[in-house]
Design a protein around this motif. Structure first.
Motif, PDB file in Angstrom:
ATOM      1  N   ASN A 186       0.847  -1.189   0.000  1.00 46.84           N
ATOM      2  CA  ASN A 186       0.000   0.000   0.000  1.00 46.84           C
ATOM      3  C   ASN A 186       0.885   1.243   0.000  1.00 46.84           C
ATOM      4  N   ILE A 187       0.855   1.964  -1.118  1.00 48.03           N
ATOM      5  CA  ILE A 187       1.607   3.209  -1.231  1.00 48.03           C
ATOM      6  C   ILE A 187       0.632   4.317  -1.599  1.00 48.03           C
ATOM      7  N   ASP A 188       0.495   5.277  -0.695  1.00 49.36           N
ATOM      8  CA  ASP A 188      -0.430   6.394  -0.900  1.00 49.36           C
ATOM      9  C   ASP A 188      -1.850   5.917  -1.150  1.00 49.36           C
ATOM     10  N   GLY A 189      -2.241   4.837  -0.450  1.00 46.22           N
ATOM     11  CA  GLY A 189      -3.619   4.368  -0.533  1.00 46.22           C
ATOM     12  C   GLY A 189      -3.912   3.414  -1.653  1.00 46.22           C
ATOM     13  N   ASP A 190      -2.925   3.102  -2.498  1.00 45.00           N
ATOM     14  CA  ASP A 190      -3.137   2.193  -3.616  1.00 45.00           C
ATOM     15  C   ASP A 190      -2.197   1.003  -3.496  1.00 45.00           C
ATOM     16  N   PRO A 191      -2.663  -0.190  -3.868  1.00 47.54           N
ATOM     17  CA  PRO A 191      -1.768  -1.348  -3.870  1.00 47.54           C
ATOM     18  C   PRO A 191      -0.845  -1.290  -5.078  1.00 47.54           C
ATOM     19  N   ARG A 192       0.465  -1.283  -4.840  1.00 48.77           N
ATOM     20  CA  ARG A 192       1.432  -1.261  -5.929  1.00 48.77           C
ATOM     21  C   ARG A 192       2.190  -2.579  -5.908  1.00 48.77           C
ATOM     22  N   VAL A 193       2.292  -3.205  -7.064  1.00 46.21           N
ATOM     23  CA  VAL A 193       2.787  -4.570  -7.147  1.00 46.21           C
ATOM     24  C   VAL A 193       4.290  -4.589  -7.431  1.00 46.21           C
ATOM     25  N   PHE A 194       5.028  -5.405  -6.679  1.00 41.63           N
ATOM     26  CA  PHE A 194       6.461  -5.576  -6.860  1.00 41.63           C
ATOM     27  C   PHE A 194       6.782  -7.056  -7.002  1.00 41.63           C
ATOM     28  N   ASP A 195       7.729  -7.352  -7.860  1.00 45.21           N
ATOM     29  CA  ASP A 195       8.236  -8.710  -7.981  1.00 45.21           C
ATOM     30  C   ASP A 195       9.103  -9.010  -6.765  1.00 45.21           C
ATOM     31  N   THR A 196       8.923 -10.179  -6.168  1.00 48.23           N
ATOM     32  CA  THR A 196       9.735 -10.529  -5.002  1.00 48.23           C
ATOM     33  C   THR A 196      11.220 -10.612  -5.347  1.00 48.23           C
ATOM     34  N   VAL A 197      11.538 -10.942  -6.596  1.00 48.55           N
ATOM     35  CA  VAL A 197      12.945 -10.956  -7.006  1.00 48.55           C
ATOM     36  C   VAL A 197      13.530  -9.550  -6.887  1.00 48.55           C
ATOM     37  N   PHE A 198      12.751  -8.538  -7.283  1.00 46.22           N
ATOM     38  CA  PHE A 198      13.218  -7.149  -7.157  1.00 46.22           C
ATOM     39  C   PHE A 198      13.459  -6.790  -5.695  1.00 46.22           C
ATOM     40  N   LEU A 199      12.521  -7.164  -4.811  1.00 42.31           N
ATOM     41  CA  LEU A 199      12.675  -6.841  -3.401  1.00 42.31           C
ATOM     42  C   LEU A 199      13.908  -7.523  -2.811  1.00 42.31           C
ATOM     43  N   ARG A 200      14.123  -8.798  -3.180  1.00 45.28           N
ATOM     44  CA  ARG A 200      15.287  -9.511  -2.641  1.00 45.28           C
ATOM     45  C   ARG A 200      16.585  -8.980  -3.232  1.00 45.28           C
ATOM     46  N   ASP A 201      16.591  -8.731  -4.533  1.00 42.50           N
ATOM     47  CA  ASP A 201      17.810  -8.277  -5.197  1.00 42.50           C
ATOM     48  C   ASP A 201      18.235  -6.899  -4.710  1.00 42.50           C
ATOM     49  N   SER A 202      17.270  -6.090  -4.251  1.00 41.58           N
ATOM     50  CA  SER A 202      17.552  -4.719  -3.827  1.00 41.58           C
ATOM     51  C   SER A 202      17.891  -4.617  -2.351  1.00 41.58           C
ATOM     52  N   CYS A 203      17.998  -5.744  -1.651  1.00 43.37           N
ATOM     53  CA  CYS A 203      18.272  -5.709  -0.217  1.00 43.37           C
ATOM     54  C   CYS A 203      19.603  -5.004   0.046  1.00 43.37           C
ATOM     55  N   THR A 204      19.601  -4.096   1.027  1.00 41.80           N
ATOM     56  CA  THR A 204      20.802  -3.317   1.332  1.00 41.80           C
ATOM     57  C   THR A 204      21.317  -3.574   2.750  1.00 41.80           C
ATOM     58  N   CYS A 205      20.901  -4.671   3.359  1.00 41.59           N
ATOM     59  CA  CYS A 205      21.406  -4.966   4.692  1.00 41.59           C
ATOM     60  C   CYS A 205      22.914  -5.231   4.617  1.00 41.59           C
ATOM     61  N   ALA A 206      23.568  -5.241   5.782  1.00 40.96           N
ATOM     62  CA  ALA A 206      25.028  -5.378   5.809  1.00 40.96           C
ATOM     63  C   ALA A 206      25.512  -6.723   5.285  1.00 40.96           C
ATOM     64  N   ARG A 207      24.638  -7.728   5.252  1.00 38.47           N
ATOM     65  CA  ARG A 207      25.026  -9.022   4.709  1.00 38.47           C
ATOM     66  C   ARG A 207      24.934  -9.047   3.184  1.00 38.47           C
ATOM     67  N   CYS A 208      24.151  -8.136   2.629  1.00 38.79           N
ATOM     68  CA  CYS A 208      23.940  -8.119   1.170  1.00 38.79           C
ATOM     69  C   CYS A 208      24.761  -7.049   0.459  1.00 38.79           C
ATOM     70  N   VAL A 209      25.040  -5.950   1.146  1.00 42.65           N
ATOM     71  CA  VAL A 209      25.851  -4.863   0.581  1.00 42.65           C
ATOM     72  C   VAL A 209      26.907  -4.480   1.602  1.00 42.65           C
ATOM     73  N   ASP A 210      28.160  -4.546   1.199  1.00 40.68           N
ATOM     74  CA  ASP A 210      29.251  -4.208   2.114  1.00 40.68           C
ATOM     75  C   ASP A 210      29.108  -2.750   2.559  1.00 40.68           C
ATOM     76  N   PRO A 211      29.045  -2.498   3.882  1.00 43.86           N
ATOM     77  CA  PRO A 211      28.806  -1.126   4.345  1.00 43.86           C
ATOM     78  C   PRO A 211      29.943  -0.157   4.037  1.00 43.86           C
ATOM     79  N   HIS A 212      31.129  -0.658   3.722  1.00 40.82           N
ATOM     80  CA  HIS A 212      32.267   0.223   3.436  1.00 40.82           C
ATOM     81  C   HIS A 212      32.428   0.467   1.934  1.00 40.82           C
TER      82      HIS A 212
END
Length: 498
Positions: A102-128
């Motif tokens: 739900n973004i601004d009151g509307d359901p917006r659809v995302f591919d789960t591959v996009f959500l996983r591939d875009s992960c920026t946690c420290a295990r997925c993207v080197d913080p340095h």
């Protein structure tokens, strides 16, 4: 009490009509997951038709205020929208591949591959280094996940996904979080790229306009102030032409000026080079004769974006420099003759630099290069990427030189003559004699430059030159745009700084 959430399942093929979302109230914890802040159900399987989805989201659940959490004895209800058994087996029954947020009151659809591939946690993207620590190809094709919304201390409201079949090497404790602001920006960028929308700050100019708007910047201010540098590079991006004054009388000054932008481009001419008149010159620029409007190094696969020329000696009579905006000429040509414009976009012209035994460069390109735009979409403007015009370095034609294509060469001749008439028209030329201590910087893929003849017997004329590539220039410009404006531009689309 801990309640496990079902993985988000959806059918793998579109359309997704007829599928239904189930709403279930559960405790604010995933099985084996840490406790979260008060949450609200803004995440759903992308299972309903547009109309049903809009009706469902017209009154989304209200979030408990993070500032006033409920007492531990009476935790606020937490609503998750997950895929349930009632819509399993629809179409081909393969695992879910989409999540609705739900973004601004509307359901917006995302591919789960996009959500996983875009992960920026420290295990997925080197913080340095900020480099990615896994490959997109590592993501399982049958990726599944359970989704909820939580409050992140740094990002605010975020979508959190727990993966049931994550990338190899990632355990069940791994979480992917994306803020709704970031997801909104991702959608906006995709829509603008797909729609062919381009933000273009370039200002087309003739002699009158550039005379009124040209910029002269003091060398010391340019070197000392990032704000002055941003002003300079922003102007250079808009007009393609910039002048510095009071540059020190040193052969390294042009290196210092270019170094404020980034790394210099090293070519077979060297990291820097001298423009002087000399006998048996290997380049017409190293003579004292008239040099017509042209661009440099079009015989290479990636000609330099910027050219810098620092005047160390200006004691020979004449030798004035003049400049012309090829983009302005191209737009004018399009208005006068769309046929001539299309001809210059399609007819291949070959350039070369052939000095045996040391150098042999050779490249073919059209006169006008446009930015690509999506299929089924028309560009919102002419979207010119580069102009390629360098008559002194033109090789014999290698395409469409006779037979059935004889008319193509004749058409090119007519179009080239019309274009040349525009770029050389007196009202389109800006002329200036570089004095000692001046440095001119110009966009070599847009602004044509030339030089009048001079008398080398009556005084010395010496310019020190350098090049900077497009990647280097735009990298520096984007850094400064983020710093001073909180936004940056790439592929013609404005992106907000993160």
């Amino acid at each position: 009490m801990s309640v496990a959430l079902h993985p988000l399942h959806l059918t793998a093929r579109l359309p997704l009509r007829g599928l239904r979302c189930l709403a279930a109230r559960v405790a604010p914890r995933y099985n084996n997951a840490p406790a979260a802040s008060p949450t609200t159900g803004l995440c759903a399987a992308s299972a309903a038709s547009n109309g049903a989805a809009r009706r469902f989201w017209s009154n989304p659940p209200r979030a408990a205020s993070p500032a006033s959490p409920a007492s531990p004895a009476s935790p606020p209800p937490q609503e998750h929208l997950v895929h349930g058994a009632s819509n399993e087996g629809q179409l081909d029954g393969k695992p879910a591949r989409h999540v609705a947020v739900n973004i601004d009151g509307d359901p917006r659809v995302f591919d789960t591959v996009f959500l996983r591939d875009s992960c920026t946690c420290a295990r997925c993207v080197d913080p340095h280094s900020k480099q990615k620590l896994f490959q997109t190809a590592d993501i399982p094709e049958d990726l599944e996940g359970a989704c909820r919304t939580v409050v992140d201390k740094e990002k605010g409201w975020v979508v959190e996904v727990v993966w049931t079949n994550d990338v190899p090497g990632y355990g069940p404790e791994h979480r992917t979080r994306h803020s709704t602001d970031w997801l909104r920006r991702a959608l906006t960028t995709e829509l603008e790229l797909r729609g062919g929308v381009r933000s273009d700050e370039r200002v087309l100019w003739d002699r009158e306009k550039i005379t009124q708007n040209n910029k002269w910047i003091d060398y010391r201010e340019y070197m000392a102030s990032d704000e002055a540098l941003f002003d300079a590079l922003g102007h250079l991006n808009k007009y393609g032409l910039l002048f510095l004054r009071n540059v020190p009388d040193s052969e390294t000054s042009v290196v210092d000026i270019a170094g404020r932008i980034g790394t210099l481009k090293d070519t077979f001419y060297g990291r820097t080079w001298d423009v002087k008149s000399k006998p048996h010159a290997e380049n017409i620029a190293y003579t004292n004769v008239f040099l017509g409007l042209h661009m440099d190094l079009l015989y290479t696969s990636n000609p330099p974006h910027l050219q810098l020329l620092h005047s160390l000696r200006a004691r020979a009579p004449n030798g004035e420099s003049f400049f012309s905006d090829s983009f302005h000429a191209a737009h004018t040509l399009h208005a006068q003759s769309a046929f001539h414009f299309r001809t210059l976009c399609t007819f291949p012209v070959t350039y070369h630099y052939h000095h045996t035994p040391d150098h042999h460069y050779h490249y073919t390109r059209p006169t006008i290069e446009l930015f690509p735009y999506p299929k089924y979409s028309e560009p919102t403007n002419l979207a010119i990427r580069n102009i390629n015009w360098s008559p002194p370095f033109q090789a014999p034609f290698e395409h469409r030189i006779g037979g059935e294509n004889q008319s193509a060469l004749r058409n090119y001749l007519s179009a080239a003559a019309a274009f040349n008439k525009l770029v050389t028209a007196e009202e389109n030329l800006f002329e200036y004699r570089l004095e000692e201590g001046d440095c001119v910087i110009f966009d070599n893929r847009r602004v044509l430059h030339a030089r009048r003849a001079f008398d080398a017997q009556k005084g010395e004329r010496w310019l020190k030159g350098a090049y900077v590539d497009d990647d280097v220039f735009f990298s520096r410009l984007r850094v400064l745009e983020e710093q001073f404006e909180g936004k940056w531009i790439a592929e013609g689309v404005v992106r907000q700084a993160v």
